[in-house]
Design an enzyme around this catalytic site. Structure first.
Site, PDB file in Angstrom:
ATOM      1  N   ASP A   1     -11.534  16.348  27.092  1.00 42.05           N
ATOM      2  CA  ASP A   1     -10.591  15.784  28.127  1.00 42.05           C
ATOM      3  C   ASP A   1     -10.240  14.506  27.732  1.00 42.05           C
ATOM      4  OD1 ASP A   1     -11.013  17.796  29.887  1.00 42.05           O
ATOM      5  OD2 ASP A   1     -12.159  16.814  31.296  1.00 42.05           O
TER       6      ASP A   1
HETATM    7  N1  URA Z   1     -16.119  19.667  30.614  1.00 41.62           N
HETATM    8  C1  URA Z   1     -15.184  18.785  31.193  1.00 41.62           C
HETATM    9  O1  URA Z   1     -15.052  18.607  32.305  1.00 41.62           O
HETATM   10  N2  URA Z   1     -14.535  18.061  30.163  1.00 41.62           N
HETATM   11  C2  URA Z   1     -14.583  17.874  29.006  1.00 41.62           C
HETATM   12  O2  URA Z   1     -13.934  17.368  28.284  1.00 41.62           O
HETATM   13  C3  URA Z   1     -15.243  18.800  28.423  1.00 41.62           C
HETATM   14  C4  URA Z   1     -16.168  19.965  29.099  1.00 41.62           C
END
Ligand code: URA
Length: 240
Positions: free
Chosen positions: A102
């Site tokens: 993310d």
């Molecule tokens: N899980 C999440 O919620 N975000 C990420 O970036 C990776 C795994």
């Protein structure tokens, strides 16, 4: 990339046989006999074996310690993205991130043009372990909740309920926990935490397929090529 790796990747021979060829003076870089198997060779260098230029099989493997506020994309017209960390001369090499972190997640991201490796590392079929360090707010994890995560949780926050694969959660302290996933559903860590009424404040991936980076953010924003041993580790994890 190291000269011996480049030659081995090009199908000239094994790493040890390639080193012997270099020692015997059979390899030139830009017309000069190479002596050091570990010398760094750039894209623009001409490498020849016994006078014939070698065709490169240029699979490239990078490890980026992704900073916060960076999009997992090779290009974006508006926002900083992981492609900004790739040297200019490697644009056009079809490099792509292996999966997504993310925008606000930091940590270990592999960027490669090895399509098969990338596909397998992302496929739930290969059960690749991805470990995250999570700083969160809310109640401490109870034993019951930890057991639920271990059996898989049914997330109902989106249109269709989905069951997560078994995952391992270990509290570090009242506001920090580690979680290891073996799949990669969208925002999975944040959603698992939200399912139990906890909010993720900071999320950092610290390990993938046995490859580890520091828990702390000291190297955030740095990128480097993977070593041969690290590439081997990743490949072995997905039976390549
Ligand atoms: N899980 C999440 O919620 N975000 C990420 O970036 C990776 C795994």
């Amino acid at each position: 990339m190291r000269l011996d790796r480049l030659l081995a990747n090009s199908g000239i021979g094994t790493r040890s046989s390639v080193r012997q060829i270099i020692a015997s003076g059979g390899v030139t870089v830009n017309g000069v006999t190479a002596k050091d198997p570990g010398m760094q060779v750039r894209e623009t260098d001409t490498v020849a074996l016994n006078g014939s230029e070698i065709g490169r099989k240029d699979n490239l493997y990078f490890l980026l310690d992704k900073p916060d506020g960076v999009l997992t994309a090779m290009e974006d017209p508006r926002l900083p993205c992981v492609g900004d960390y790739i040297p200019d001369e490697l644009r056009g090499k079809k490099l792509a991130p292996v999966g997504r972190l993310d925008y606000h997640t930091t940590g270990l991201l592999i960027i490669t043009n090895d399509g098969e490796l990338s596909h397998r590392l992302q496929s739930p079929k290969y059960h690749v372990a991805k470990r995250y360090l999570v700083n969160f707010s809310g109640q401490c994890w109870s034993e019951k909740e930890i057991s639920s995560v271990a059996s898989g949780v049914t997330l109902t926050d989106m249109d269709t309920p989905v069951k997560t694969a078994p995952a391992e959660l270990s509290p570090v302290d009242d506001s920090t926990a580690e979680i290891t996933l073996y799949e990669g559903k969208t925002h999975e860590v944040r959603r698992i935490f939200a399912h139990f009424g906890k909010e993720v404040i900071a999320l950092r991936r610290v390990s993938l397929a046995g490859l580890e980076i520091a828990d702390s953010a000291q190297n955030t924003g740095t990128i480097r090529e993977l070593t041969d041993e690290e590439i081997k580790l990743l490949k072995e994890a997905v039976s390549l």
